[in-house]
Scaffold this active site. Structure first.
Site, short mmCIF file in Angstrom:
data_model
loop_
_atom_site.label_atom_id
_atom_site.label_comp_id
_atom_site.label_asym_id
_atom_site.label_seq_id
_atom_site.Cartn_x
_atom_site.Cartn_y
_atom_site.Cartn_z
N LYS A 287 -74.80 94.22 4.03
CA LYS A 287 -74.00 93.00 3.99
C LYS A 287 -74.47 92.00 5.04
O LYS A 287 -74.42 90.80 4.81
CB LYS A 287 -72.51 93.33 4.18
CG LYS A 287 -71.92 94.04 2.99
CD LYS A 287 -70.43 93.88 2.86
CE LYS A 287 -69.92 94.57 1.62
NZ LYS A 287 -68.48 94.64 1.53
N LYS B 176 -77.68 98.99 -6.51
CA LYS B 176 -76.40 99.30 -7.15
C LYS B 176 -75.86 98.05 -7.87
O LYS B 176 -76.10 96.93 -7.43
CB LYS B 176 -75.48 99.86 -6.07
CG LYS B 176 -74.16 99.23 -5.90
CD LYS B 176 -73.38 99.74 -4.75
CE LYS B 176 -72.80 98.50 -4.08
NZ LYS B 176 -71.69 98.69 -3.23
N LYS C 156 -70.83 93.06 -7.74
CA LYS C 156 -70.29 91.76 -8.14
C LYS C 156 -70.87 90.63 -7.30
O LYS C 156 -70.75 89.47 -7.67
CB LYS C 156 -68.75 91.77 -8.08
CG LYS C 156 -68.17 92.33 -6.80
CD LYS C 156 -66.68 92.73 -6.97
CE LYS C 156 -66.25 93.69 -5.88
NZ LYS C 156 -65.07 94.46 -6.16
P1 TYM Z 1 -65.42 98.07 -3.35
O1 TYM Z 1 -64.36 97.08 -3.58
O2 TYM Z 1 -66.79 97.58 -2.98
O3 TYM Z 1 -65.60 99.02 -4.60
C1 TYM Z 1 -64.46 99.63 -5.17
C2 TYM Z 1 -64.81 100.98 -5.74
O4 TYM Z 1 -65.83 100.86 -6.73
C3 TYM Z 1 -66.90 101.74 -6.42
N1 TYM Z 1 -68.16 101.09 -6.83
C4 TYM Z 1 -69.06 101.67 -7.63
N2 TYM Z 1 -69.10 102.87 -8.21
C5 TYM Z 1 -70.17 103.16 -8.98
N3 TYM Z 1 -71.20 102.29 -9.17
C6 TYM Z 1 -71.20 101.08 -8.59
N4 TYM Z 1 -72.21 100.23 -8.80
C7 TYM Z 1 -70.09 100.71 -7.78
N5 TYM Z 1 -69.77 99.60 -7.06
C8 TYM Z 1 -68.59 99.86 -6.49
C9 TYM Z 1 -66.84 101.92 -4.91
O5 TYM Z 1 -67.48 103.10 -4.50
C10 TYM Z 1 -65.35 101.94 -4.68
O6 TYM Z 1 -64.84 103.22 -4.92
N6 TYM Z 1 -64.32 99.73 1.22
C11 TYM Z 1 -63.99 99.83 -0.18
C12 TYM Z 1 -62.55 99.52 -0.50
C13 TYM Z 1 -61.58 100.30 0.33
C14 TYM Z 1 -61.22 101.66 0.16
C15 TYM Z 1 -60.27 101.92 1.17
C16 TYM Z 1 -61.62 102.65 -0.74
C17 TYM Z 1 -60.88 99.81 1.37
N7 TYM Z 1 -60.07 100.81 1.90
C18 TYM Z 1 -59.71 103.20 1.30
C19 TYM Z 1 -61.05 103.91 -0.61
C20 TYM Z 1 -60.11 104.18 0.41
C21 TYM Z 1 -64.85 98.86 -0.95
O7 TYM Z 1 -65.31 97.87 -0.43
O8 TYM Z 1 -64.95 99.15 -2.27
#
Ligand code: TYM
Length: 333
Positions: free
Chosen positions: A116, A198, A201
């Site tokens: 990031k 990966k 968005k």
């Molecule tokens: P975020 O918002 O980037 O993504 C949300 C969830 O989607 C999964 N993900 C993917 N899985 C498979 N392939 C991909 N290309 C892909 N892109 C995203 C992520 O692994 C995630 O599960 N930090 C976290 C949000 C968060 C969180 C938490 C998660 C904040 N607090 C506590 C679990 C527990 C995040 O930025 O996810």
């Protein structure tokens, strides 16, 4: 006494939801919630989103969109609280305590920070750095046993476990040490344009991702243009990362295994395969999009969902937070 195991997970409303988010996380939440074995908490991680500057108007729209998509994908707010992180102040409060228990060294090693920081060069706020301690707070507040996420969150989960153990050792048993739940298929959906990256968005190339709200035409176009290789066989293997990625998308949305998929397309070319993948994705998205449109026409209901969610989540979170405040030695107010 509540015997059920706890689940907590979250997604950031940082843009439109991708098929990667659905396959890697949301779809599994729906299944785990259905199993009735767990008490689940589902969070819209809006405080994480402001680690990168947002336009308030777009941010609000993305947040409501994501809430509607949570429900449209099948999460049931009658069973589990669905809430905005910013509505439960205990997240920020425990986040600070955990930030004060996190080493600069361990947080500097987070690979998402590196990714990031490269993307937002010249515009890097300290929140981007301390973000994993806040994520640990999200999980530990609910004494979660299980955290269903995609593979990219693994390192954050490891840190969460380290922080839980460190706090427990320093101040006596306080936090449950959580486990990750990372799906076998679809834990890392890759970019359709570059299968070494990966699906994300925030990718500037919109052909690289599929959004949950993409029209059928857009889905077909993006999958047709997906990068494959110069061969013609639908199977896994060295140099076939693009095909393998499409196969895992196909398996995730159709419920088939990789072996069944290889057998199904034996002797067929990439054209037929891509048509089948696109059809399977469109069929998965159709009912979700229909339900999303209904929900967006009922803002009062959405408001009721997140208000109730925050109330229930706050009660659970406060139990942990008061313990933590007492143990670190804050005077009781
Ligand atoms: P975020 O918002 O980037 O993504 C949300 C969830 O989607 C999964 N993900 C993917 N899985 C498979 N392939 C991909 N290309 C892909 N892109 C995203 C992520 O692994 C995630 O599960 N930090 C976290 C949000 C968060 C969180 C938490 C998660 C904040 N607090 C506590 C679990 C527990 C995040 O930025 O996810």
């Amino acid at each position: 006494m509540d015997e059920k195991k706890r689940i907590l997970s979250g997604i950031q409303p940082s843009g439109a939801l991708t098929l990667g988010n659905y396959v890697g996380a949301l779809r599994n939440w729906v299944e785990l919630q259905k199993s009735d074995e767990y008490d689940c908490y589902f969070m819209l991680a809006d405080m994480h989103t402001i680690t990168v500057r947002q336009l308030a108007k777009d941010f609000r729209k993305n947040a409501i969109d994501l809430l509607a998509l949570f429900l449209a994908c099948g999460l049931d707010p009658e069973k589990s609280p669905i809430f905005f992180q910013s509505h439960v102040p205990a997240h920020a409060q425990l986040g600070w305590v955990l930030t004060c228990n996190t080493y600069m060294g361990e947080i500097s090693r987070m690979s998402q920070l590196k990714d990031k920081s490269q993307k937002h060069e010249g515009n890097i706020y300290a929140g981007l750095f301390t973000y994993p301690s806040l994520m640990a707070a999200d999980i530990l507040l609910y004494q979660a046993d299980l955290v269903p996420v995609g593979a990219d969150q693994n390192q954050h989960l490891e840190l969460t476990r380290d922080l839980a153990n460190r706090f427990n050792n320093a101040y006596s048993e306080t936090f449950k040490v959580p486990e990750g739940y990372i799906p076998k298929i679809g834990a890392r959906v890759m970019s359709l344009q570059d299968p070494t990256q990966k699906m994300s968005k925030s990718d500037p190339n919109e052909n690289s991702y599929i959004l949950m709200l993409d029209s059928p035409d857009a889905v077909v176009r993006k999958i047709k243009r997906a990068v494959t290789d110069s061969g013609s066989e639908v199977k896994r293997g060295e140099g076939k990362e693009g095909v393998e990625n499409l196969m895992s998308i196909y398996c995730a949305v159709s419920g088939k295994t990789m072996e069944e998929t290889e057998a199904e397309f034996l002797g067929k070319g990439y054209g037929d395969f891509k048509t089948a993948v696109a059809e399977a994705v469109v069929e998965t998205l159709k009912p979700i999009q229909a339900r999303y449109n209904e929900l967006m026409a009922n803002k009062d209901y959405l408001e009721q969902v997140y208000r109730n969610g925050a109330e229930v989540a706050s009660r659970t979170a406060m139990k942990t937070l008061s313990k933590v405040y007492r143990k670190v030695g804050f005077i009781q107010p």
